[in-house]
Write a protein that holds these residues in place. Structure first.
Motif, PDB file in Angstrom:
ATOM      1  N   ALA A 338       0.830  -1.209   0.000  1.00  0.00           N
ATOM      2  CA  ALA A 338       0.000   0.000   0.000  1.00  0.00           C
ATOM      3  C   ALA A 338       0.861   1.255   0.000  1.00  0.00           C
ATOM      4  CB  ALA A 338      -0.931  -0.009   1.209  1.00  0.00           C
ATOM      5  N   ASN A 339       1.897   1.271   0.844  1.00  0.00           N
ATOM      6  CA  ASN A 339       2.778   2.443   0.888  1.00  0.00           C
ATOM      7  C   ASN A 339       3.551   2.607  -0.421  1.00  0.00           C
ATOM      8  OD1 ASN A 339       2.154   3.332   3.512  1.00  0.00           O
ATOM      9  ND2 ASN A 339       3.464   1.764   4.402  1.00  0.00           N
ATOM     10  N   LEU A 340       4.016   1.498  -0.983  1.00  0.00           N
ATOM     11  CA  LEU A 340       4.710   1.567  -2.269  1.00  0.00           C
ATOM     12  C   LEU A 340       3.793   2.107  -3.361  1.00  0.00           C
ATOM     13  CD1 LEU A 340       6.714  -1.773  -2.214  1.00  0.00           C
ATOM     14  CD2 LEU A 340       7.713   0.487  -2.515  1.00  0.00           C
ATOM     15  N   CYS A 341       2.558   1.637  -3.382  1.00  0.00           N
ATOM     16  CA  CYS A 341       1.591   2.116  -4.391  1.00  0.00           C
ATOM     17  C   CYS A 341       1.365   3.612  -4.247  1.00  0.00           C
ATOM     18  CB  CYS A 341       0.262   1.367  -4.235  1.00  0.00           C
ATOM     19  SG  CYS A 341       0.306  -0.343  -4.780  1.00  0.00           S
ATOM     20  N   ALA A 342       1.240   4.097  -3.002  1.00  0.00           N
ATOM     21  CA  ALA A 342       1.020   5.531  -2.792  1.00  0.00           C
ATOM     22  C   ALA A 342       2.207   6.341  -3.287  1.00  0.00           C
ATOM     23  CB  ALA A 342       0.769   5.799  -1.309  1.00  0.00           C
ATOM     24  N   VAL A 343       3.424   5.855  -2.983  1.00  0.00           N
ATOM     25  CA  VAL A 343       4.624   6.576  -3.427  1.00  0.00           C
ATOM     26  C   VAL A 343       4.697   6.605  -4.948  1.00  0.00           C
ATOM     27  CG1 VAL A 343       7.139   6.509  -3.429  1.00  0.00           C
ATOM     28  CG2 VAL A 343       5.898   6.077  -1.317  1.00  0.00           C
ATOM     29  N   MET A 344       4.443   5.451  -5.579  1.00  0.00           N
ATOM     30  CA  MET A 344       4.558   5.387  -7.037  1.00  0.00           C
ATOM     31  C   MET A 344       3.460   6.221  -7.709  1.00  0.00           C
ATOM     32  SD  MET A 344       5.156   2.008  -9.370  1.00  0.00           S
ATOM     33  CE  MET A 344       6.649   1.637  -8.471  1.00  0.00           C
ATOM     34  N   ALA A 345       2.248   6.179  -7.160  1.00  0.00           N
ATOM     35  CA  ALA A 345       1.161   6.995  -7.716  1.00  0.00           C
ATOM     36  C   ALA A 345       1.473   8.474  -7.590  1.00  0.00           C
ATOM     37  CB  ALA A 345      -0.153   6.663  -7.007  1.00  0.00           C
ATOM     38  N   SER A 346       2.084   8.865  -6.467  1.00  0.00           N
ATOM     39  CA  SER A 346       2.469  10.267  -6.289  1.00  0.00           C
ATOM     40  C   SER A 346       3.512  10.678  -7.325  1.00  0.00           C
ATOM     41  CB  SER A 346       3.012  10.466  -4.873  1.00  0.00           C
ATOM     42  OG  SER A 346       3.502  11.766  -4.718  1.00  0.00           O
ATOM     43  N   GLU A 347       4.489   9.798  -7.591  1.00  0.00           N
ATOM     44  CA  GLU A 347       5.516  10.101  -8.599  1.00  0.00           C
ATOM     45  C   GLU A 347       4.906  10.231  -9.992  1.00  0.00           C
ATOM     46  OE1 GLU A 347       8.670  10.714  -8.176  1.00  0.00           O
ATOM     47  OE2 GLU A 347       8.740  10.362  -6.022  1.00  0.00           O
ATOM     48  N   LEU A 348       3.839   9.468 -10.251  1.00  0.00           N
ATOM     49  CA  LEU A 348       3.218   9.493 -11.576  1.00  0.00           C
ATOM     50  C   LEU A 348       2.075  10.494 -11.672  1.00  0.00           C
ATOM     51  CD1 LEU A 348       3.109   5.641 -12.215  1.00  0.00           C
ATOM     52  CD2 LEU A 348       4.641   7.285 -13.286  1.00  0.00           C
ATOM     53  N   GLY A 349       1.780  11.207 -10.586  1.00  0.00           N
ATOM     54  CA  GLY A 349       0.711  12.206 -10.603  1.00  0.00           C
ATOM     55  C   GLY A 349      -0.678  11.616 -10.563  1.00  0.00           C
ATOM     56  N   LEU A 350      -0.829  10.421  -9.947  1.00  0.00           N
ATOM     57  CA  LEU A 350      -2.145   9.776  -9.846  1.00  0.00           C
ATOM     58  C   LEU A 350      -2.688   9.921  -8.436  1.00  0.00           C
ATOM     59  CD1 LEU A 350      -1.332   6.520 -11.847  1.00  0.00           C
ATOM     60  CD2 LEU A 350      -2.422   8.592 -12.707  1.00  0.00           C
ATOM     61  N   ASN A 351      -3.905   9.393  -8.225  1.00  0.00           N
ATOM     62  CA  ASN A 351      -4.576   9.498  -6.926  1.00  0.00           C
ATOM     63  C   ASN A 351      -3.902   8.562  -5.918  1.00  0.00           C
ATOM     64  OD1 ASN A 351      -6.422   9.217  -4.725  1.00  0.00           O
ATOM     65  ND2 ASN A 351      -8.036  10.035  -6.034  1.00  0.00           N
ATOM     66  N   THR A 352      -3.238   9.128  -4.908  1.00  0.00           N
ATOM     67  CA  THR A 352      -2.496   8.305  -3.944  1.00  0.00           C
ATOM     68  C   THR A 352      -3.438   7.544  -3.014  1.00  0.00           C
ATOM     69  OG1 THR A 352      -2.332  10.212  -2.465  1.00  0.00           O
ATOM     70  CG2 THR A 352      -0.511   9.846  -3.991  1.00  0.00           C
ATOM     71  N   LYS A 353      -4.609   8.119  -2.689  1.00  0.00           N
ATOM     72  CA  LYS A 353      -5.530   7.431  -1.762  1.00  0.00           C
ATOM     73  C   LYS A 353      -6.069   6.150  -2.388  1.00  0.00           C
ATOM     74  CE  LYS A 353      -6.987  11.491   0.856  1.00  0.00           C
ATOM     75  NZ  LYS A 353      -8.121  12.329   1.287  1.00  0.00           N
ATOM     76  N   LYS A 354      -6.457   6.228  -3.661  1.00  0.00           N
ATOM     77  CA  LYS A 354      -6.948   5.024  -4.340  1.00  0.00           C
ATOM     78  C   LYS A 354      -5.839   3.985  -4.472  1.00  0.00           C
ATOM     79  CE  LYS A 354     -10.664   7.104  -7.082  1.00  0.00           C
ATOM     80  NZ  LYS A 354     -11.154   7.369  -8.449  1.00  0.00           N
ATOM     81  N   ALA A 355      -4.619   4.438  -4.775  1.00  0.00           N
ATOM     82  CA  ALA A 355      -3.500   3.503  -4.918  1.00  0.00           C
ATOM     83  C   ALA A 355      -3.209   2.802  -3.603  1.00  0.00           C
ATOM     84  CB  ALA A 355      -2.260   4.263  -5.406  1.00  0.00           C
ATOM     85  N   ARG A 356      -3.209   3.547  -2.500  1.00  0.00           N
ATOM     86  CA  ARG A 356      -2.954   2.936  -1.188  1.00  0.00           C
ATOM     87  C   ARG A 356      -4.062   1.947  -0.833  1.00  0.00           C
ATOM     88  NH1 ARG A 356      -2.242   7.298   1.403  1.00  0.00           N
ATOM     89  NH2 ARG A 356       0.016   7.364   1.542  1.00  0.00           N
ATOM     90  N   ARG A 357      -5.292   2.290  -1.161  1.00  0.00           N
ATOM     91  CA  ARG A 357      -6.428   1.399  -0.870  1.00  0.00           C
ATOM     92  C   ARG A 357      -6.306   0.094  -1.658  1.00  0.00           C
ATOM     93  NH1 ARG A 357     -11.343   3.769   0.871  1.00  0.00           N
ATOM     94  NH2 ARG A 357     -13.086   2.307   1.020  1.00  0.00           N
ATOM     95  N   ALA A 358      -5.995   0.201  -2.945  1.00  0.00           N
ATOM     96  CA  ALA A 358      -5.857  -0.999  -3.782  1.00  0.00           C
ATOM     97  C   ALA A 358      -4.691  -1.852  -3.318  1.00  0.00           C
ATOM     98  CB  ALA A 358      -5.685  -0.596  -5.244  1.00  0.00           C
TER      99      ALA A 358
END
Length: 514
Positions: A338-358
């Motif tokens: 979840a934390n990795l997804c949030a970091v990567m989504a932030s780097e790519l300019g995507l929604n970090t909350k949805k990435a962390r949830r998934a």
């Protein structure tokens, strides 16, 4: 006497006459005084009247002067307003005259333009005629019609443009590949660097420490009744050997081991160890562990800043604490992903909350209560759909092992972060996962038979204990059931050595004294 009487009479008359004269004199004097007072009063009234008239005249004069001032000021204002109005009227008239002049000029320009347009149109017609003559002349010279020449020109230009576009596209693609690979590696490295990781620590035993070896005998009980009751209630093999001040709890399911450990702790502290008390304590501890699972799930979603999860999903997240994936603790793996997804989504300019949830929910299919025969990614997707998660979250959960088609950018992020968390050195042990799966399959196989209440795989999968209902299977059927299970295991499963199948049928009579 007569003379005296007459004298008295004359005296009385004289006295009356004197009094009358006196009264008359006084009356005339009072009347004269009153007349004087009246005259003085009239004079004073006349003076007051004159004074009042003078005051009224002065006030009138003052009011008249004030009124004249106000009237003059108002007249000045009116004159000023009239002057401004005249100025505005004059300006308006000037503007109107200007507009009229411009309108006349526009009309003149319009007429000139109309004349020029007519001239241009005429010249255009002449030019078209000339162009048509030239085309006809060229067609005669070339032997091609205008349409054929146009098509040939278009084809040649199209081929040339295709060639240039292809080379340009190839250059762009090559450059994009180089840049994309560089950027992707940069993002992955940054994501890995920003997340702390742990090594795999999962095992299949728990050591329970005791104060003295004499407690071992109380735990075993007379003829082993207590230890058998503990094993039957918890499904954990309890190894009591020569190890000083320690009892080993062996079992592949961490939840059962935790229940057995807590139950043993309470029983040793309480001192009352007998089969009835063991069942009571195990039941109570099982409820405590369920509450702890829910609390762990709540703490996890709060720590990650995830809101609005269904209570059943929160319970399954808490249950991950007692599960492992290839030796890696499942809850730690889910939090890390979840934390990795949030970091990567932030780097790519995507929604970090949805990435962390998934990322948190991607392995939720590994901890359901019923565990149907479905891949854990598909099962997790179905669970997310059941509990009203958003479609992009469900797709990311189901597609992280390429079992369904990826529909959003969230799915590859979850897949990559799952690989980052699981593929790092020391994260997983393949043998542990295979071992746990084999033990689960053993239990599921035995539980599929009718009449079976509970199944426990113990001794590292070398023994399978099957508890059946006394009202559903008799003693003769227990032997048949044991043989059937053994044959099915032999035909369908691969395992080292041999597996001992023990079918337990117990009849109890329970009464209450009230």
């Amino acid at each position: 006497m007569e003379i005296f009487g007459m004298y008295i009479l004359v005296s009385l008359v004289a006295l009356f006459a004197g009094g009358l004269a006196m009264w008359l004199v006084m009356r005339f004097a009072f009347k004269a005084q009153r007349m004087n007072l009246l005259k003085e009063t009239e004079k004073e009234a006349e003076v007051i009247k004159k004074n009042k008239l003078l005051e009224v005249k002065e006030k009138f004069i003052h009011l008249k002067a004030d009124l004249e001032k106000q009237v003059s000021a108002r007249n000045v204002k009116i004159q000023s307003a009239e002057a401004k109005l005249k100025q505005r009227e004059l300006a308006f008239n000037q503007r109107q005259e200007e507009l009229q002049r411009k309108n006349n000029e526009l009309e003149t320009v319009k007429e000139n333009l109309s004349n020029q347009l007519s001239i241009v149109e005429k010249k255009k017609q002449d030019l078209d005629k000339l162009h048509q003559r030239e085309i006809e002349h060229l067609e005669v010279l070339s032997g091609l019609s205008a349409n054929e020449a146009k098509e040939r020109l278009i084809e040649s230009l199209k081929d040339e443009a295709k060639s240039q576009a292809t080379s340009y596209i190839n250059e762009i693609v090559e450059e994009a590949k180089m840049t994309a690979n560089k950027e992707a590696k940069k993002i992955v490295i940054q994501s890995i660097q920003r997340v702390a990781t742990e090594t795999a620590i999962e095992n299949a035993i728990t050591v329970f420490h005791i104060d003295s070896d004499e407690i071992k005998g109380r735990i075993i009980g007379r003829e082993g009744r207590n230890i058998r009751a503990l094993e039957a209630a918890t499904g954990i093999e309890i190894v009591v050997d020569d190890t000083p001040e320690a009892i080993i709890l062996s079992g592949f399911d961490p939840v059962r081991r935790e229940i057995a450990r807590l139950a043993l702790h309470q029983l040793v502290q309480d001192g009352r160890i007998h089969p009835a008390r063991i069942e009571e304590v195990v039941s109570k501890v099982r409820k405590q562990v369920e509450d702890e699972i829910i609390e762990t799930g709540k703490r996890t979603v709060i720590d990650l800043g995830i809101h609005g999860l269904h209570p059943e999903l929160i319970r399954l997240i808490g249950k991950m604490k007692y599960r492992s994936s290839y030796g890696q603790n499942l809850l730690q793996h889910a939090r890390e992903t979840a934390n990795l997804c949030a970091v990567m989504a932030s780097e790519l300019g995507l929604n970090t909350k949805k990435a962390r949830r998934a990322g948190l929910l991607h392995d939720i299919g590994k901890v359901p209560d019923d565990e149907p025969e479905l891949p854990h990614a598909i099962l997790g997707m179905k669970l997310c759909e059941k509990y009203k998660e958003k479609p992009e979250i469900c797709n990311a959960v189901g597609a992280h092992h390429d079992e369904v088609e990826m529909q959003t950018l969230l799915a590859p992020i979850v897949q990559v972060c799952d690989a980052i968390s699981g593929a790092r050195p020391g994260a997983r042990r393949e043998i542990v996962e295979a071992y746990i799966k084999r033990l689960n399959d053993l239990e599921q196989l035995a539980a599929s038979y009718p009449g079976v209440v509970k199944t426990y795989a113990i001794q590292a999968g070398r023994e399978l204990r099957v508890i059946v209902g006394a009202d559903k299977i008799d003693d003769k059927d227990t032997e048949n059931l044991s043989n059937d299970i053994a044959k099915k295991i032999q035909d369908e499963m691969t395992y080292p050595g041999q597996v001992k199948i023990t079918v337990i049928r117990e009849t109890r009579a329970v009464s209450y004294a009230k």
